[in-house]
Write a protein that holds these residues in place. Structure first.
Motif, PDB file in Angstrom:
ATOM      1  N   GLN A 125      -0.049  -6.977   2.381  1.00  0.00           N
ATOM      2  CA  GLN A 125      -1.099  -6.035   2.758  1.00  0.00           C
ATOM      3  C   GLN A 125      -2.206  -6.783   3.474  1.00  0.00           C
ATOM      4  OE1 GLN A 125      -2.666  -3.625  -0.442  1.00  0.00           O
ATOM      5  NE2 GLN A 125      -3.385  -2.077   1.005  1.00  0.00           N
ATOM      6  N   ALA A 126      -2.391  -6.421   4.724  1.00  0.00           N
ATOM      7  CA  ALA A 126      -3.469  -7.002   5.523  1.00  0.00           C
ATOM      8  C   ALA A 126      -4.714  -6.148   5.354  1.00  0.00           C
ATOM      9  CB  ALA A 126      -3.051  -7.060   6.982  1.00  0.00           C
ATOM     10  N   PRO A 127      -5.894  -6.716   5.609  1.00  0.00           N
ATOM     11  CA  PRO A 127      -7.136  -5.944   5.470  1.00  0.00           C
ATOM     12  C   PRO A 127      -7.111  -4.681   6.308  1.00  0.00           C
ATOM     13  CG  PRO A 127      -7.613  -8.265   5.727  1.00  0.00           C
ATOM     14  CD  PRO A 127      -6.149  -8.105   5.977  1.00  0.00           C
ATOM     15  N   GLY A 128      -7.437  -3.564   5.674  1.00  0.00           N
ATOM     16  CA  GLY A 128      -7.487  -2.303   6.385  1.00  0.00           C
ATOM     17  C   GLY A 128      -6.151  -1.661   6.683  1.00  0.00           C
ATOM     18  N   LYS A 129      -5.073  -2.266   6.178  1.00  0.00           N
ATOM     19  CA  LYS A 129      -3.738  -1.740   6.447  1.00  0.00           C
ATOM     20  C   LYS A 129      -3.014  -1.400   5.146  1.00  0.00           C
ATOM     21  CE  LYS A 129      -2.994  -4.051  10.873  1.00  0.00           C
ATOM     22  NZ  LYS A 129      -2.042  -4.851  11.692  1.00  0.00           N
ATOM     23  N   ARG A 130      -1.968  -0.604   5.274  1.00  0.00           N
ATOM     24  CA  ARG A 130      -1.166  -0.242   4.122  1.00  0.00           C
ATOM     25  C   ARG A 130      -0.234  -1.389   3.738  1.00  0.00           C
ATOM     26  NH1 ARG A 130       1.460   5.553   5.273  1.00  0.00           N
ATOM     27  NH2 ARG A 130       2.075   5.266   3.111  1.00  0.00           N
ATOM     28  N   ARG A 131       0.119  -1.420   2.452  1.00  0.00           N
ATOM     29  CA  ARG A 131       1.072  -2.419   1.995  1.00  0.00           C
ATOM     30  C   ARG A 131       2.427  -2.120   2.637  1.00  0.00           C
ATOM     31  NH1 ARG A 131       1.304  -4.029  -4.300  1.00  0.00           N
ATOM     32  NH2 ARG A 131      -0.918  -4.162  -3.801  1.00  0.00           N
ATOM     33  N   GLU A 132       3.091  -3.172   3.104  1.00  0.00           N
ATOM     34  CA  GLU A 132       4.376  -2.992   3.768  1.00  0.00           C
ATOM     35  C   GLU A 132       5.425  -3.934   3.188  1.00  0.00           C
ATOM     36  OE1 GLU A 132       4.237  -4.028   7.916  1.00  0.00           O
ATOM     37  OE2 GLU A 132       3.472  -6.029   7.541  1.00  0.00           O
ATOM     38  N   LEU A 133       6.667  -3.487   3.249  1.00  0.00           N
ATOM     39  CA  LEU A 133       7.768  -4.312   2.795  1.00  0.00           C
ATOM     40  C   LEU A 133       8.024  -5.425   3.804  1.00  0.00           C
ATOM     41  CD1 LEU A 133      10.217  -4.821   0.884  1.00  0.00           C
ATOM     42  CD2 LEU A 133      11.521  -3.324   2.403  1.00  0.00           C
ATOM     43  N   VAL A 134       8.173  -6.640   3.302  1.00  0.00           N
ATOM     44  CA  VAL A 134       8.486  -7.778   4.153  1.00  0.00           C
ATOM     45  C   VAL A 134       9.975  -8.102   4.073  1.00  0.00           C
ATOM     46  CG1 VAL A 134       8.104 -10.238   4.543  1.00  0.00           C
ATOM     47  CG2 VAL A 134       6.180  -8.761   3.905  1.00  0.00           C
ATOM     48  N   ALA A 176      -2.161 -11.960   5.395  1.00  0.00           N
ATOM     49  CA  ALA A 176      -2.174 -10.849   4.445  1.00  0.00           C
ATOM     50  C   ALA A 176      -2.127 -11.400   3.023  1.00  0.00           C
ATOM     51  CB  ALA A 176      -0.966  -9.938   4.664  1.00  0.00           C
ATOM     52  N   VAL A 177      -2.322 -10.517   2.069  1.00  0.00           N
ATOM     53  CA  VAL A 177      -2.015 -10.848   0.685  1.00  0.00           C
ATOM     54  C   VAL A 177      -0.543 -10.483   0.462  1.00  0.00           C
ATOM     55  CG1 VAL A 177      -2.500 -10.412  -1.740  1.00  0.00           C
ATOM     56  CG2 VAL A 177      -4.375 -10.450  -0.074  1.00  0.00           C
ATOM     57  N   TYR A 178       0.211 -11.442  -0.024  1.00  0.00           N
ATOM     58  CA  TYR A 178       1.639 -11.240  -0.242  1.00  0.00           C
ATOM     59  C   TYR A 178       1.895 -10.980  -1.727  1.00  0.00           C
ATOM     60  CZ  TYR A 178       2.814 -12.542   4.513  1.00  0.00           C
ATOM     61  OH  TYR A 178       2.943 -12.562   5.891  1.00  0.00           O
ATOM     62  N   TYR A 179       2.633  -9.914  -1.989  1.00  0.00           N
ATOM     63  CA  TYR A 179       2.923  -9.494  -3.359  1.00  0.00           C
ATOM     64  C   TYR A 179       4.417  -9.581  -3.634  1.00  0.00           C
ATOM     65  CZ  TYR A 179      -1.748  -7.419  -3.249  1.00  0.00           C
ATOM     66  OH  TYR A 179      -3.101  -7.215  -3.149  1.00  0.00           O
ATOM     67  N   CYS A 180       4.742 -10.122  -4.773  1.00  0.00           N
ATOM     68  CA  CYS A 180       6.111 -10.149  -5.255  1.00  0.00           C
ATOM     69  C   CYS A 180       6.384  -8.858  -6.035  1.00  0.00           C
ATOM     70  CB  CYS A 180       6.277 -11.371  -6.163  1.00  0.00           C
ATOM     71  SG  CYS A 180       7.787 -11.433  -7.098  1.00  0.00           S
ATOM     72  N   ASN A 181       7.606  -8.374  -5.947  1.00  0.00           N
ATOM     73  CA  ASN A 181       8.006  -7.152  -6.630  1.00  0.00           C
ATOM     74  C   ASN A 181       9.398  -7.341  -7.212  1.00  0.00           C
ATOM     75  OD1 ASN A 181       9.707  -4.349  -5.720  1.00  0.00           O
ATOM     76  ND2 ASN A 181       8.015  -4.114  -7.153  1.00  0.00           N
ATOM     77  N   ALA A 182       9.608  -6.804  -8.407  1.00  0.00           N
ATOM     78  CA  ALA A 182      10.926  -6.910  -9.032  1.00  0.00           C
ATOM     79  C   ALA A 182      11.261  -5.638  -9.788  1.00  0.00           C
ATOM     80  CB  ALA A 182      10.974  -8.108  -9.976  1.00  0.00           C
ATOM     81  N   ASP A 183      12.496  -5.204  -9.629  1.00  0.00           N
ATOM     82  CA  ASP A 183      13.012  -4.057 -10.362  1.00  0.00           C
ATOM     83  C   ASP A 183      13.727  -4.606 -11.598  1.00  0.00           C
ATOM     84  OD1 ASP A 183      15.680  -1.632  -9.738  1.00  0.00           O
ATOM     85  OD2 ASP A 183      14.062  -1.651 -11.206  1.00  0.00           O
ATOM     86  N   LEU A 184      13.067  -4.491 -12.730  1.00  0.00           N
ATOM     87  CA  LEU A 184      13.553  -5.128 -13.947  1.00  0.00           C
ATOM     88  C   LEU A 184      14.342  -4.159 -14.821  1.00  0.00           C
ATOM     89  CD1 LEU A 184      10.291  -7.047 -14.882  1.00  0.00           C
ATOM     90  CD2 LEU A 184      12.274  -7.944 -13.672  1.00  0.00           C
ATOM     91  N   ASN A 185      15.407  -4.672 -15.377  1.00  0.00           N
ATOM     92  CA  ASN A 185      16.196  -3.925 -16.359  1.00  0.00           C
ATOM     93  C   ASN A 185      15.707  -4.329 -17.746  1.00  0.00           C
ATOM     94  OD1 ASN A 185      18.081  -2.777 -18.006  1.00  0.00           O
ATOM     95  ND2 ASN A 185      19.849  -3.702 -17.020  1.00  0.00           N
ATOM     96  N   TRP A 204       4.987  -5.905 -10.440  1.00  0.00           N
ATOM     97  CA  TRP A 204       4.328  -6.539  -9.297  1.00  0.00           C
ATOM     98  C   TRP A 204       3.575  -7.783  -9.736  1.00  0.00           C
ATOM     99  CZ3 TRP A 204       4.604  -4.730  -4.242  1.00  0.00           C
ATOM    100  CH2 TRP A 204       5.233  -3.480  -4.082  1.00  0.00           C
ATOM    101  N   GLY A 205       3.525  -8.751  -8.853  1.00  0.00           N
ATOM    102  CA  GLY A 205       2.695  -9.916  -9.072  1.00  0.00           C
ATOM    103  C   GLY A 205       1.262  -9.627  -8.681  1.00  0.00           C
ATOM    104  N   GLN A 206       0.414 -10.631  -8.883  1.00  0.00           N
ATOM    105  CA  GLN A 206      -1.020 -10.454  -8.640  1.00  0.00           C
ATOM    106  C   GLN A 206      -1.378 -10.643  -7.171  1.00  0.00           C
ATOM    107  OE1 GLN A 206       0.375 -13.170  -9.747  1.00  0.00           O
ATOM    108  NE2 GLN A 206      -0.594 -14.897  -8.704  1.00  0.00           N
ATOM    109  N   GLY A 207      -0.470 -11.186  -6.402  1.00  0.00           N
ATOM    110  CA  GLY A 207      -0.726 -11.396  -4.980  1.00  0.00           C
ATOM    111  C   GLY A 207      -1.188 -12.811  -4.687  1.00  0.00           C
ATOM    112  N   THR A 208      -0.799 -13.297  -3.519  1.00  0.00           N
ATOM    113  CA  THR A 208      -1.237 -14.614  -3.063  1.00  0.00           C
ATOM    114  C   THR A 208      -1.624 -14.513  -1.594  1.00  0.00           C
ATOM    115  OG1 THR A 208      -0.648 -16.965  -2.941  1.00  0.00           O
ATOM    116  CG2 THR A 208       1.109 -15.395  -2.485  1.00  0.00           C
TER     117      THR A 208
END
Length: 120
Positions: free
Chosen positions: A39-48, A91-100, A110-114
């Motif tokens: 997610q860049a400033p002023g923009k929506r979060r997007e899948l990388v 941008a701020v990069y976020y990790c995401n995981a679909d956990l069982n 989701w992670g906290q972002g870096t």
């Protein structure tokens, strides 16, 4: 409780490289898809990029050929290798995981972002 902890962000000059990692910990029985969003400033979060448990990958058009996503299932960790970085990758990069979680339960975590900054 589940945690995703990212590491590896920073400041890089245009054309440079940077690697991100994200480790999942806590109570879960498995991990399905793992991915990176930004997610860049002023923009929506997007899948990388996203990677399935079996290793299939998918990338945003803007990063194809420059970014590589990978994972180590034994370490519950996903990586993002970024090269030929451009200012628009900032941008701020976020990790995401679909956990069982077991018992038919899941968690979209989701992670906290870096922060990743590309600048000369």
């Amino acid at each position: 409780q589940v945690r995703l902890v990212e590491s590896g962000g920073g400041l890089v000059q245009p054309g440079g490289s940077l690697s991100l990692s994200c480790a999942a910990s806590g109570s879960f029985v498995g991990i399905n898809d793992m991915g990176w969003h930004r997610q860049a400033p002023g923009k929506r979060r997007e899948l990388v990029a996203v990677i399935t448990a079996g290793g299939s990958t998918n990338y945003a058009d803007s990063v194809k050929g420059r970014f590589t996503i990978s994972r180590d299932n034994a370490k519950n960790t996903v990586y993002l290798q970024m090269s030929d970085l451009k200012p628009e990758d900032t941008a701020v990069y976020y990790c995401n995981a679909d956990l069982n979680l077991g018992y038919g339960l899941g968690s979209d975590s989701w992670g906290q972002g870096t922060q990743v900054t590309i600048s000369s």
